[in-house]
Design a protein around this motif. Structure first.
Motif, PDB file in Angstrom:
ATOM      1  N   GLY A 132       0.810  -1.208   0.000  1.00  0.00           N
ATOM      2  CA  GLY A 132       0.000   0.000   0.000  1.00  0.00           C
ATOM      3  C   GLY A 132       0.842   1.256   0.000  1.00  0.00           C
ATOM      4  O   GLY A 132       0.544   2.225  -0.711  1.00  0.00           O
ATOM      5  N   TRP A 133       1.912   1.245   0.801  1.00  0.00           N
ATOM      6  CA  TRP A 133       2.826   2.393   0.818  1.00  0.00           C
ATOM      7  C   TRP A 133       3.509   2.558  -0.529  1.00  0.00           C
ATOM      8  O   TRP A 133       3.729   3.679  -0.991  1.00  0.00           O
ATOM      9  N   ARG A 259      -2.115   3.961  -9.289  1.00  0.00           N
ATOM     10  CA  ARG A 259      -0.980   3.432  -8.538  1.00  0.00           C
ATOM     11  C   ARG A 259      -1.389   3.035  -7.132  1.00  0.00           C
ATOM     12  O   ARG A 259      -0.916   2.023  -6.599  1.00  0.00           O
ATOM     13  N   VAL A 260      -2.248   3.828  -6.518  1.00  0.00           N
ATOM     14  CA  VAL A 260      -2.730   3.466  -5.182  1.00  0.00           C
ATOM     15  C   VAL A 260      -3.538   2.173  -5.254  1.00  0.00           C
ATOM     16  O   VAL A 260      -3.366   1.256  -4.432  1.00  0.00           O
ATOM     17  N   LEU A 261      -4.416   2.070  -6.244  1.00  0.00           N
ATOM     18  CA  LEU A 261      -5.272   0.887  -6.358  1.00  0.00           C
ATOM     19  C   LEU A 261      -4.460  -0.364  -6.698  1.00  0.00           C
ATOM     20  O   LEU A 261      -4.712  -1.443  -6.142  1.00  0.00           O
ATOM     21  N   TRP A 262      -3.485  -0.245  -7.623  1.00  0.00           N
ATOM     22  CA  TRP A 262      -2.675  -1.417  -7.946  1.00  0.00           C
ATOM     23  C   TRP A 262      -1.841  -1.839  -6.743  1.00  0.00           C
ATOM     24  O   TRP A 262      -1.626  -3.033  -6.509  1.00  0.00           O
ATOM     25  N   GLY A 263      -1.362  -0.865  -5.946  1.00  0.00           N
ATOM     26  CA  GLY A 263      -0.640  -1.203  -4.731  1.00  0.00           C
ATOM     27  C   GLY A 263      -1.516  -1.964  -3.748  1.00  0.00           C
ATOM     28  O   GLY A 263      -1.084  -2.927  -3.107  1.00  0.00           O
ATOM     29  N   ARG A 264      -2.762  -1.551  -3.641  1.00  0.00           N
ATOM     30  CA  ARG A 264      -3.686  -2.256  -2.742  1.00  0.00           C
ATOM     31  C   ARG A 264      -3.985  -3.657  -3.244  1.00  0.00           C
ATOM     32  O   ARG A 264      -4.152  -4.590  -2.447  1.00  0.00           O
ATOM     33  N   ASP A 268      -3.409  -7.160  -1.277  1.00  0.00           N
ATOM     34  CA  ASP A 268      -4.430  -8.199  -1.122  1.00  0.00           C
ATOM     35  C   ASP A 268      -3.931  -9.569  -1.562  1.00  0.00           C
ATOM     36  O   ASP A 268      -4.668 -10.558  -1.446  1.00  0.00           O
ATOM     37  N   GLY A 269      -2.705  -9.627  -2.097  1.00  0.00           N
ATOM     38  CA  GLY A 269      -2.124 -10.907  -2.471  1.00  0.00           C
ATOM     39  C   GLY A 269      -2.223 -11.255  -3.940  1.00  0.00           C
ATOM     40  O   GLY A 269      -1.874 -12.372  -4.340  1.00  0.00           O
ATOM     41  N   VAL A 270      -2.700 -10.330  -4.791  1.00  0.00           N
ATOM     42  CA  VAL A 270      -2.762 -10.610  -6.226  1.00  0.00           C
ATOM     43  C   VAL A 270      -1.344 -10.720  -6.782  1.00  0.00           C
ATOM     44  O   VAL A 270      -0.457  -9.938  -6.435  1.00  0.00           O
ATOM     45  N   ARG A 271      -1.121 -11.679  -7.643  1.00  0.00           N
ATOM     46  CA  ARG A 271       0.211 -11.896  -8.196  1.00  0.00           C
ATOM     47  C   ARG A 271       0.652 -10.719  -9.046  1.00  0.00           C
ATOM     48  O   ARG A 271      -0.125 -10.156  -9.815  1.00  0.00           O
ATOM     49  N   ALA A 272       1.924 -10.370  -8.908  1.00  0.00           N
ATOM     50  CA  ALA A 272       2.474  -9.266  -9.695  1.00  0.00           C
ATOM     51  C   ALA A 272       2.368  -9.554 -11.182  1.00  0.00           C
ATOM     52  O   ALA A 272       2.082  -8.654 -11.992  1.00  0.00           O
ATOM     53  N   SER A 273       2.580 -10.804 -11.585  1.00  0.00           N
ATOM     54  CA  SER A 273       2.513 -11.151 -13.008  1.00  0.00           C
ATOM     55  C   SER A 273       1.110 -10.928 -13.567  1.00  0.00           C
ATOM     56  O   SER A 273       0.945 -10.491 -14.715  1.00  0.00           O
ATOM     57  N   SER A 312      -3.344   2.441 -16.774  1.00  0.00           N
ATOM     58  CA  SER A 312      -2.571   1.227 -17.051  1.00  0.00           C
ATOM     59  C   SER A 312      -1.073   1.452 -16.911  1.00  0.00           C
ATOM     60  O   SER A 312      -0.478   1.130 -15.868  1.00  0.00           O
ATOM     61  N   VAL A 313      -0.455   2.044 -17.921  1.00  0.00           N
ATOM     62  CA  VAL A 313       1.005   2.090 -17.946  1.00  0.00           C
ATOM     63  C   VAL A 313       1.573   2.969 -16.834  1.00  0.00           C
ATOM     64  O   VAL A 313       2.682   2.720 -16.340  1.00  0.00           O
ATOM     65  N   LEU A 314       0.809   3.976 -16.382  1.00  0.00           N
ATOM     66  CA  LEU A 314       1.313   4.793 -15.286  1.00  0.00           C
ATOM     67  C   LEU A 314       1.314   4.041 -13.955  1.00  0.00           C
ATOM     68  O   LEU A 314       1.898   4.506 -12.984  1.00  0.00           O
ATOM     69  N   GLY A 315       0.661   2.882 -13.917  1.00  0.00           N
ATOM     70  CA  GLY A 315       0.670   2.068 -12.711  1.00  0.00           C
ATOM     71  C   GLY A 315       1.738   0.993 -12.693  1.00  0.00           C
ATOM     72  O   GLY A 315       1.870   0.260 -11.708  1.00  0.00           O
ATOM     73  N   VAL A 316       2.520   0.888 -13.766  1.00  0.00           N
ATOM     74  CA  VAL A 316       3.511  -0.192 -13.862  1.00  0.00           C
ATOM     75  C   VAL A 316       4.568  -0.089 -12.775  1.00  0.00           C
ATOM     76  O   VAL A 316       4.969  -1.097 -12.167  1.00  0.00           O
ATOM     77  N   ASN A 317       5.025   1.124 -12.507  1.00  0.00           N
ATOM     78  CA  ASN A 317       6.163   1.286 -11.595  1.00  0.00           C
ATOM     79  C   ASN A 317       5.898   0.700 -10.227  1.00  0.00           C
ATOM     80  O   ASN A 317       6.781   0.091  -9.613  1.00  0.00           O
TER      81      ASN A 317
END
Length: 404
Positions: A132-133, A259-264, A268-273, A312-317
């Motif tokens: 999350g951080w 980015r906040v949502l993808w971090g969350r 929650d345990g979703v796989r990075a891949s 999408s792509v702005l959340g990759v980092n």
């Protein structure tokens, strides 16, 4: 230092991530003024961003290792002070080549931001909260995009693009002062031991280099879009200078949220891949919508493409950097972050350069959007390769656990 993880520290991390990119976003938002003032072409303008990110790429590995050895305050001085120096130099630059030197100075400030903030998180934040951080602090880049896309055009209307750069310098020094006094004391850095040296000498796991490759191709498409989006909106859709800046600002707002949502989702345990494959698919859709907007002149397609780009792509980092924390032990977080940053900033350098050349020699944005879409398709293939490495590297929600 773990008891110090609170909103104040999180704000410092957000600002540390956003300080370095401020110069590029500001130049992009005032691109038409800069090109008219200095008499440069679209390709030459693309070289500005390429030069900045080339400097970041070249210095990223060394700065990543350095971040494992020096204090966080010293690193914040490099980030905020380095960007302020570069913007000040740009404000007094008399020609294109001096401006090139100025953007080159801002490269290292961006290169060290991920290693610095990742090191602070690994020390200050408990494992379960790290994803999350990561999402929130990575959103600092898009917060910078939002701020720069609104501040620079507005200030430029009053004081010119050089005056806008001076105003940004003042903002950076204020943020540096806050960060300097807000950062908590650090434990004394232990002298490296023989075992530590052996650890540092080990090669990174292949998964780290897959993350670096994903960062390379996604970074190329992302930064090419970021740099030329305002110009595209003005030339192809007929937007004004301010509205061109608003397109980048909207992408920044969506990017902060994504980015906040993808971090969350990672927390929650979703796989990075899984997330990387979703992001690659969304990025392809965004590029296709922008291509369609250029061919039809439809502003609705432009805004749709901007939203897909931001979501999408702005959340990759955030996903690749959180993946790094899972792949290496804590004492190697800085150097591994530097390795992934090498891929990312190499992409950041190549994307705008290629886009500028395609724009100048093809006379339009069509070839550029096609190339960006192809880069995102390659990201999909890399995401599949990363997924085949198995769930052991992706499945844990506890970021910071060394890779098995």
């Amino acid at each position: 230092m773990r008891s110090t993880a609170g909103p104040g520290l999180l704000f410092v991390l957000v600002c540390a991530m956003g300080a370095g990119p401020m110069m590029n976003y500001g130049l992009s938002a005032t691109s038409t003024l800069i090109m008219a003032d200095l008499g440069i072409s679209e390709a030459q303008f693309g070289v500005l961003a390429a030069t900045c990110f080339a400097g970041a790429a070249v210095s990223s590995m060394w700065l990543g290792r350095l971040s494992d050895r020096i204090s966080a305050r010293s690193q914040l001085l490099i980030i905020f002070g380095g960007t302020a120096l570069a913007l000040g130099f740009a404000a007094v630059s008399g020609n294109y080549f001096w401006l090139l030197a100025a953007v080159l100075l801002s490269g290292p400030a961006q290169a060290i931001s991920n290693p610095t903030t990742n090191r602070i998180i690994i020390r200050a934040v408990e494992p379960g909260k790290r994803p999350g951080w990561m999402g929130i602090k990575q959103s600092g880049v898009q917060a910078s995009q939002l701020f720069s896309s609104l501040f620079f055009p507005a200030a430029a209307l009053v004081a010119g693009w050089r005056g806008a750069a001076v105003g940004a310098v003042v903002v950076l020094f204020l943020l540096l002062a806050y960060a300097w006094f807000r950062l908590p004391p650090e434990p004394r850095l232990a002298a490296p031991q023989a075992s530590g040296r052996r650890t540092a000498d080990r090669k990174f796991p292949g998964s780290v280099w897959l993350l670096a490759a994903f960062a390379l191709f996604s970074g190329a498409g992302m930064q090419a879009t970021n740099v030329y989006l305002p110009l595209f909106a003005q030339r192809e859709i007929g937007f004004s200078l301010l509205m061109g800046g608003v397109t980048a600002a909207v992408a920044g707002v969506v990017g902060v949220t994504s980015r906040v949502l993808w971090g969350r989702r990672m927390a929650d345990g979703v796989r990075a891949s899984t997330l990387l494959l979703i992001l690659a698919a969304g990025a392809v859709c965004g590029a296709a919508l922008l291509l369609a907007a250029g061919q039809t002149g439809a502003s609705a397609l432009l805004w749709s493409g901007v939203v897909f780009h931001g979501a999408s792509v702005l959340g990759v980092n955030v996903v690749v950097m959180a993946g790094v924390l899972r792949e290496v032990p804590p004492e190697r977080v800085g150097s591994a972050s530097g390795a992934v940053s090498l891929g990312m900033y190499s992409g950041f350098a190549l994307g705008p350069l290629a886009m500028g050349l395609l724009l100048q020699y093809s006379g339009g944005f069509l070839a550029g959007w096609l190339s960006i879409g192809a880069a995102y398709l390659i990201c999909g293939g890399i995401g599949l390769a990363y997924r085949r490495r198995g769930p052991k590297r992706d499945g844990s929600a506890v970021v910071g656990t060394p890779g098995k």
